[in-house]
Design a protein around this motif. Sequence first.
Motif, PDB file in Angstrom:
ATOM      1  N   PHE A  28       2.876   5.978  -2.950  1.00 18.59           N
ATOM      2  CA  PHE A  28       4.005   6.661  -3.630  1.00 18.59           C
ATOM      3  C   PHE A  28       3.938   7.047  -5.315  1.00 18.59           C
ATOM      4  CE2 PHE A  28       5.770   6.624   0.944  1.00 18.59           C
ATOM      5  CZ  PHE A  28       6.417   8.262   0.750  1.00 18.59           C
ATOM      6  N   ALA A  29       3.901   5.248  -5.941  1.00 22.44           N
ATOM      7  CA  ALA A  29       3.901   5.109  -7.498  1.00 22.44           C
ATOM      8  C   ALA A  29       3.338   6.045  -7.630  1.00 22.44           C
ATOM      9  CB  ALA A  29       3.731   3.873  -7.285  1.00 22.44           C
ATOM     10  N   THR A  30       1.463   6.295  -7.455  1.00 24.15           N
ATOM     11  CA  THR A  30       0.535   6.916  -8.258  1.00 24.15           C
ATOM     12  C   THR A  30       0.545   7.836  -7.705  1.00 24.15           C
ATOM     13  OG1 THR A  30      -1.202   4.796  -7.497  1.00 24.15           O
ATOM     14  CG2 THR A  30      -2.016   7.293  -7.471  1.00 24.15           C
ATOM     15  N   LEU A  31       1.472   8.756  -6.642  1.00 26.42           N
ATOM     16  CA  LEU A  31       2.011  10.745  -7.027  1.00 26.42           C
ATOM     17  C   LEU A  31       2.768  10.194  -7.962  1.00 26.42           C
ATOM     18  CD1 LEU A  31       1.314  11.142  -3.318  1.00 26.42           C
ATOM     19  CD2 LEU A  31      -0.191  11.547  -4.480  1.00 26.42           C
ATOM     20  N   VAL A  70       1.026  -1.203   0.093  1.00 27.33           N
ATOM     21  CA  VAL A  70       0.033   0.252  -0.164  1.00 27.33           C
ATOM     22  C   VAL A  70       0.600   0.803  -0.183  1.00 27.33           C
ATOM     23  CG1 VAL A  70      -1.613   1.682   1.407  1.00 27.33           C
ATOM     24  CG2 VAL A  70      -2.214  -0.927   1.158  1.00 27.33           C
ATOM     25  N   THR A  71       2.150   1.888   0.800  1.00 24.38           N
ATOM     26  CA  THR A  71       3.105   2.354   0.318  1.00 24.38           C
ATOM     27  C   THR A  71       3.637   2.478  -0.611  1.00 24.38           C
ATOM     28  OG1 THR A  71       3.230   2.203   2.843  1.00 24.38           O
ATOM     29  CG2 THR A  71       5.148   3.620   1.880  1.00 24.38           C
ATOM     30  N   MET A  81       0.909  10.345 -11.423  1.00 24.21           N
ATOM     31  CA  MET A  81       0.388  11.773 -11.526  1.00 24.21           C
ATOM     32  C   MET A  81       1.018  12.925 -12.047  1.00 24.21           C
ATOM     33  SD  MET A  81      -2.354  10.895  -7.866  1.00 24.21           S
ATOM     34  CE  MET A  81      -3.256  12.705  -9.308  1.00 24.21           C
ATOM     35  N   PHE A  82       2.664  12.980 -11.230  1.00 19.98           N
ATOM     36  CA  PHE A  82       2.960  13.994 -11.156  1.00 19.98           C
ATOM     37  C   PHE A  82       4.386  14.478 -11.037  1.00 19.98           C
ATOM     38  CE2 PHE A  82      -0.301  14.254  -8.070  1.00 19.98           C
ATOM     39  CZ  PHE A  82      -1.048  15.205  -8.083  1.00 19.98           C
ATOM     40  N   GLY A  83       5.368  13.278 -11.921  1.00 15.97           N
ATOM     41  CA  GLY A  83       6.504  13.513 -12.031  1.00 15.97           C
ATOM     42  C   GLY A  83       7.226  13.005 -11.717  1.00 15.97           C
ATOM     43  N   ARG A 138       5.018 -13.185  -3.693  1.00 13.96           N
ATOM     44  CA  ARG A 138       5.787 -12.245  -5.152  1.00 13.96           C
ATOM     45  C   ARG A 138       4.390 -11.712  -5.535  1.00 13.96           C
ATOM     46  NH1 ARG A 138      10.892 -11.632  -3.846  1.00 13.96           N
ATOM     47  NH2 ARG A 138      11.634 -11.491  -6.210  1.00 13.96           N
ATOM     48  N   MET A 139       5.357 -10.232  -5.645  1.00 17.57           N
ATOM     49  CA  MET A 139       4.184  -9.231  -6.469  1.00 17.57           C
ATOM     50  C   MET A 139       5.031  -8.270  -6.833  1.00 17.57           C
ATOM     51  SD  MET A 139       2.630  -7.535  -2.815  1.00 17.57           S
ATOM     52  CE  MET A 139       2.457  -9.015  -2.155  1.00 17.57           C
ATOM     53  N   ARG A 140       3.817  -7.635  -8.139  1.00 18.74           N
ATOM     54  CA  ARG A 140       4.780  -6.290  -8.436  1.00 18.74           C
ATOM     55  C   ARG A 140       3.579  -5.715  -9.196  1.00 18.74           C
ATOM     56  NH1 ARG A 140       5.767  -5.117 -14.304  1.00 18.74           N
ATOM     57  NH2 ARG A 140       4.343  -6.648 -14.890  1.00 18.74           N
ATOM     58  N   LEU A 141       3.734  -4.047  -8.635  1.00 18.14           N
ATOM     59  CA  LEU A 141       2.681  -3.500  -9.595  1.00 18.14           C
ATOM     60  C   LEU A 141       2.970  -3.119 -11.168  1.00 18.14           C
ATOM     61  CD1 LEU A 141       3.005  -0.535  -6.677  1.00 18.14           C
ATOM     62  CD2 LEU A 141       1.796  -2.543  -6.727  1.00 18.14           C
ATOM     63  N   PRO A 142       1.603  -4.186 -11.792  1.00 17.95           N
ATOM     64  CA  PRO A 142       1.854  -3.840 -13.542  1.00 17.95           C
ATOM     65  C   PRO A 142       2.068  -2.466 -13.961  1.00 17.95           C
ATOM     66  CG  PRO A 142      -0.012  -5.127 -13.054  1.00 17.95           C
ATOM     67  CD  PRO A 142       0.510  -4.350 -11.612  1.00 17.95           C
ATOM     68  N   TRP A 143       0.941  -1.792 -13.105  1.00 17.44           N
ATOM     69  CA  TRP A 143       0.761  -0.338 -14.543  1.00 17.44           C
ATOM     70  C   TRP A 143       2.456   0.520 -14.227  1.00 17.44           C
ATOM     71  CZ3 TRP A 143       0.818   2.976 -10.559  1.00 17.44           C
ATOM     72  CH2 TRP A 143       1.386   2.911  -8.866  1.00 17.44           C
TER      73      TRP A 143
END
Length: 333
Positions: free
Chosen positions: A78-81, A73-74, A84-86, A135-140
């Motif tokens: 961060f990755a979403t921000l 979640v953390t 959105m903002f570079g 094991r996981m990854r944020l694919p986006w």
Amino acid sequence: MDFGLVLQTDPPASRVISLMKRAERNGFTHGWTFDSAVLWQEPFVIYSQILANTTTLKVGPMVTNPGTRTWEVTASTFATLNDMFGNRTVCGIGRGDSAMRVAGRRPNTLARLGDAIEVIRDLAEGREAEVDGQRMRLPWVRDGRLPVWMAAYGPKALALTGREADGFILQLADPFLTEWMVKAVRNAAAEAGRDPDSVTICVAAPAYVGDDLAHAREQCRWFGGMVGNHVADLVSRYGEHSGVVPEALTEYIKGREGYDYSHHGRAGNPSTDFVPDEIVDRFCLLGPPEAHIEKLRALRDLGVDQFAVYDMHDAQETTIDAYGAEIIPALGD
């Protein structure tokens, strides 16, 4: 030298955003906030508005911890921000003081913290990582970048910072202790096969610009109490005269009698009466602009890359503007 502004996320959030905008106009490069979900408002919600209302300011917590939120979640936040903002975020992280203790939990172990640093960074930058055996990854995530800076005081934490973190956050501005701790971090980095100079050094402390030193000390005395929480942990772990931690850091907490987190990080904190003037002067930056510039030059000569101003007192705008008008131009790169 870069400059950051550190605030608590007290309501209204609009004031936090306004002060961060003011900081960017005055040449600050980073906007930091405390992260303690019970004591203050949720910082990551506010970061989105700070980023939307500034152009280049980088934001992050000073500091988050591995126990308040799950690591994926953390990382995703961060990755979403960043998407959105570079890539304008930095993850300041530590064991967790107020965030954990106010919720009735113990601060995280250094082992857990070290694992979290690697996992949060990997996930936020699009790499696969293991969380609780999965094991996981944020694919986006595309072209994500998340520097992780660790807050530390004790020898084991300093060593972990040198081995694993992209930056070191030292929450006090005493040149003697800064030299000792920066050396410990860089030695650990070298022993781990890293370039010691690749670890960004950030000193964070209250700054109060003005000629009334007595008033400035009272407005910033709370900081000695906050640092005292961490020193007390070190004393309980290593002993009062172990030689592991400098006595310049441990001597002043002998008069400490507990701590009330309801006043955490606030001027007038009654739990900080034990903090002597000498410690306030050593740990903080007080006095006219010339005094700030002199101390900051000494810190810069010790390898400090950023000074982050704790701005929790009765002269918030005045401090930001004084730094922008006189201090940052004298030291900014």
